[in-house]
Design a protein around this motif. Structure first.
Motif, PDB file in Angstrom:
ATOM      1  N   ILE A 136      31.374  18.392 -16.270  1.00  0.00           N
ATOM      2  CA  ILE A 136      32.654  18.362 -15.569  1.00  0.00           C
ATOM      3  C   ILE A 136      32.505  17.766 -14.172  1.00  0.00           C
ATOM      4  N   PHE A 137      31.499  18.186 -13.432  1.00  0.00           N
ATOM      5  CA  PHE A 137      31.394  17.794 -12.025  1.00  0.00           C
ATOM      6  C   PHE A 137      30.497  16.580 -11.792  1.00  0.00           C
ATOM      7  N   VAL A 138      29.549  16.340 -12.668  1.00  0.00           N
ATOM      8  CA  VAL A 138      28.602  15.247 -12.452  1.00  0.00           C
ATOM      9  C   VAL A 138      28.710  14.173 -13.521  1.00  0.00           C
ATOM     10  N   GLY A 139      28.922  14.580 -14.757  1.00  0.00           N
ATOM     11  CA  GLY A 139      28.985  13.623 -15.853  1.00  0.00           C
ATOM     12  C   GLY A 139      27.718  13.644 -16.686  1.00  0.00           C
ATOM     13  N   GLU A 140      27.755  12.928 -17.778  1.00  0.00           N
ATOM     14  CA  GLU A 140      26.647  12.897 -18.731  1.00  0.00           C
ATOM     15  C   GLU A 140      25.693  11.760 -18.394  1.00  0.00           C
ATOM     16  N   ASP A 141      24.413  12.067 -18.515  1.00  0.00           N
ATOM     17  CA  ASP A 141      23.389  11.050 -18.279  1.00  0.00           C
ATOM     18  C   ASP A 141      23.429   9.998 -19.385  1.00  0.00           C
ATOM     19  N   ARG A 147      23.656   6.053 -13.720  1.00  0.00           N
ATOM     20  CA  ARG A 147      25.061   6.445 -13.645  1.00  0.00           C
ATOM     21  C   ARG A 147      25.316   7.071 -12.284  1.00  0.00           C
ATOM     22  N   PHE A 148      26.275   6.535 -11.555  1.00  0.00           N
ATOM     23  CA  PHE A 148      26.570   7.003 -10.209  1.00  0.00           C
ATOM     24  C   PHE A 148      27.861   7.816 -10.211  1.00  0.00           C
ATOM     25  N   VAL A 149      27.868   8.838  -9.367  1.00  0.00           N
ATOM     26  CA  VAL A 149      29.018   9.731  -9.268  1.00  0.00           C
ATOM     27  C   VAL A 149      29.736   9.452  -7.958  1.00  0.00           C
ATOM     28  N   LEU A 150      30.999   9.119  -8.055  1.00  0.00           N
ATOM     29  CA  LEU A 150      31.811   8.870  -6.875  1.00  0.00           C
ATOM     30  C   LEU A 150      32.401  10.187  -6.385  1.00  0.00           C
ATOM     31  N   VAL A 151      32.027  10.585  -5.191  1.00  0.00           N
ATOM     32  CA  VAL A 151      32.567  11.809  -4.596  1.00  0.00           C
ATOM     33  C   VAL A 151      33.854  11.444  -3.871  1.00  0.00           C
ATOM     34  N   GLU A 152      34.961  11.900  -4.412  1.00  0.00           N
ATOM     35  CA  GLU A 152      36.257  11.553  -3.852  1.00  0.00           C
ATOM     36  C   GLU A 152      37.004  12.812  -3.442  1.00  0.00           C
ATOM     37  N   PRO A 153      37.890  12.718  -2.471  1.00  0.00           N
ATOM     38  CA  PRO A 153      38.610  13.897  -1.986  1.00  0.00           C
ATOM     39  C   PRO A 153      39.420  14.563  -3.102  1.00  0.00           C
ATOM     40  N   ASN A 154      39.292  15.875  -3.176  1.00  0.00           N
ATOM     41  CA  ASN A 154      40.137  16.735  -4.021  1.00  0.00           C
ATOM     42  C   ASN A 154      39.828  16.654  -5.515  1.00  0.00           C
ATOM     43  N   ARG A 155      38.969  15.736  -5.953  1.00  0.00           N
ATOM     44  CA  ARG A 155      38.675  15.659  -7.390  1.00  0.00           C
ATOM     45  C   ARG A 155      38.053  16.965  -7.885  1.00  0.00           C
ATOM     46  N   ASN A 156      37.020  17.439  -7.192  1.00  0.00           N
ATOM     47  CA  ASN A 156      36.360  18.671  -7.620  1.00  0.00           C
ATOM     48  C   ASN A 156      37.291  19.879  -7.506  1.00  0.00           C
ATOM     49  N   ASP A 358      41.064  14.454 -18.845  1.00  0.00           N
ATOM     50  CA  ASP A 358      39.901  14.984 -18.130  1.00  0.00           C
ATOM     51  C   ASP A 358      40.013  16.479 -17.868  1.00  0.00           C
ATOM     52  N   MET A 359      41.217  17.047 -17.981  1.00  0.00           N
ATOM     53  CA  MET A 359      41.406  18.457 -17.664  1.00  0.00           C
ATOM     54  C   MET A 359      41.122  19.388 -18.843  1.00  0.00           C
ATOM     55  N   LEU A 360      40.958  18.831 -20.032  1.00  0.00           N
ATOM     56  CA  LEU A 360      40.703  19.685 -21.196  1.00  0.00           C
ATOM     57  C   LEU A 360      39.335  20.350 -21.128  1.00  0.00           C
ATOM     58  N   LEU A 361      38.333  19.617 -20.652  1.00  0.00           N
ATOM     59  CA  LEU A 361      36.988  20.197 -20.592  1.00  0.00           C
ATOM     60  C   LEU A 361      36.906  21.331 -19.563  1.00  0.00           C
ATOM     61  N   PRO A 362      37.466  21.187 -18.345  1.00  0.00           N
ATOM     62  CA  PRO A 362      37.499  22.341 -17.439  1.00  0.00           C
ATOM     63  C   PRO A 362      38.249  23.535 -18.018  1.00  0.00           C
ATOM     64  N   PHE A 363      39.358  23.284 -18.706  1.00  0.00           N
ATOM     65  CA  PHE A 363      40.092  24.376 -19.348  1.00  0.00           C
ATOM     66  C   PHE A 363      39.200  25.100 -20.350  1.00  0.00           C
TER      67      PHE A 363
END
Length: 415
Positions: A136-141, A147-156, A358-363
């Protein structure tokens, strides 16, 4: 070891040179940067010489590593697209556990499932902590590229909100069933608290004024009663306490709803990655066995015949298929930009790159956290007067939790 050292050196080099690489690729300061999608940004990063060097080292590392047994097995069980694999997974978690009910005796005590429940809890929590939350927060290798993770405001923040919504949805379901049953404390309400000793005692209390009382009277008067009295007692046996009957029907409704969330979990996990989907299937399958047996025992206690109880469980399994189809629809039509175009980085939910898909996995992660903690842990904390027996029982339960979590950790480590 030399290859691993080179791999780590490439990673370290990439961290320090990435900013310069971005500038050289004209990513930094580009006037059209906000209109680029995450895929387009990643594509530009992949042109960086340092990233290309890292990709080469990473691909060589994974090619040298032998394919694990679990990877080979998952490739056989799930050979299709995310939608096809999600449907297959739903079949796997719904079919075998229900067919196993034919072998379950009608007088099974739900409390005898405590060890199996503990094992399922370990699997669910292991899948949540080792697979779902990192994804959810980092992604799959990826094996052949960085694979780079973009840290953007409010996403997390929004992802965390999705987890909370999933958690509170099951709180509401549990609370609603407790209200419907008169506040008797129906921990089995949403179909997760299997092996529920509290519920077993509740059912026994309800039956003490119905079938159990009649059975006791039948034994005491068996020698002196005539055939007419025995016929009357048989008719009373069928008159189960109404509150217990209501509990059985409400459990079917809650079980159907719970199965919908299982189907959503299947679709969300397979669209995230094949590995996440496979491990989630394993965790849910381990949970479904005590789930179905516990529900089966509850229905028998509520006055259902064995055949009717099994048929009811197959009907509730339709909920899993519905949930999977809903999840597939959300993923297919609720992701990306309009007309198949790539969605801009800030064109998603509340100005982020997130979509409804993208919200189904956090749910799903939120529901699993509720199941593995609030719904079941109180059962494992219940103790009896015999200290020696309870200590042995506790050690067995902890071993079962460790075994369930250990399987998830093994799969994560060797995927």
């Amino acid at each position: 070891m030399a290859r691993r050292g080179a791999f780590r050196t490439a990673i370290a080099s990439c961290v320090f040179v990435l900013a310069a690489c971005a500038a050289a690729s004209q990513i930094k300061g580009s006037p059209a940067i906000d209109s680029l999608s995450l895929e387009e940004l990643d594509g530009r990063l992949q042109t960086c010489p340092v990233v290309q060097e890292l990709n080469t080292a990473k691909a060589a590392h994974f090619e040298a590593a032998p394919s694990s047994l679990t990877t080979q097995l998952f490739s056989v069980l799930f050979p299709g697209s995310p939608a096809v694999n999600a449907l297959l997974a739903t079949l796997y978690i719904s079919g075998p556990p229900n067919f196993l009910l034919a072998l379950v005796p009608t007088n099974i005590d739900p409390s005898s499932l405590s060890v199996m429940v503990a094992f399922a809890v370990g699997g669910l929590l292991g899948d949540t902590l080792f697979h779902l939350l990192p994804e959810i927060f980092v992604g799959e290798d990826e094996p052949d590229r960085a694979r780079f993770v973009l840290v953007e405001p409010n996403r997390n923040l929004i992802l965390g909100l999705g987890i909370l919504v999933g958690f509170m949805t099951f709180v509401a379901m549990d609370k609603g069933l407790r209200i419907a049953t008169g506040g008797e404390g129906h921990d089995h309400s949403h179909g997760h608290a299997h092996g529920d000793e509290k519920h077993a005692r509740t059912a026994d209390v309800g039956l003490s004024t119905g079938a159990n009382t009649v059975q006791g009277e039948a034994k005491l008067r068996k020698k002196g009663d005539n055939k007419k009295d025995q016929a009357d007692e048989q008719s009373q046996l069928k008159e189960i306490n109404p509150s217990v009957k209501l509990g059985g029907y409400l459990n079917l409704i809650a079980d159907f709803t719970h199965n919908i969330t299982d189907g959503l979990a299947m679709s969300a996990s397979f669209y995230a990655s094949p590995t996440i989907g496979a491990t989630t299937t394993v965790a849910v399958f381990f949970h479904e066995i005590p789930h179905e047996v516990g529900d089966f025992a509850l229905l028998i206690q509520s006055g259902f015949s064995k055949r009717a109880a099994m048929a009811s469980q197959f009907v509730t399994a339709i909920g899993a298929l519905m949930g999977t189809l809903i999840g597939i629809a959300v993923q297919e039509f609720g992701s990306g930009g309009a007309d198949g175009e790539a969605m801009p980085r800030n064109g998603g939910l509340w100005g982020t790159s997130l979509t409804w898909g993208d919200m189904l996995l956090p749910f799903t992660a939120g529901t699993f956290l509720y199941v593995g903690t609030v719904a079941v842990i109180p059962e494992l904390l219940e103790t009896g007067p015999n200290k020696g027996e309870e200590l042995r029982k506790t050690l067995t339960q902890f071993a079962a939790v460790a075994a369930g979590a250990g399987i998830m950790l093994y799969i994560s480590w060797h995927e």
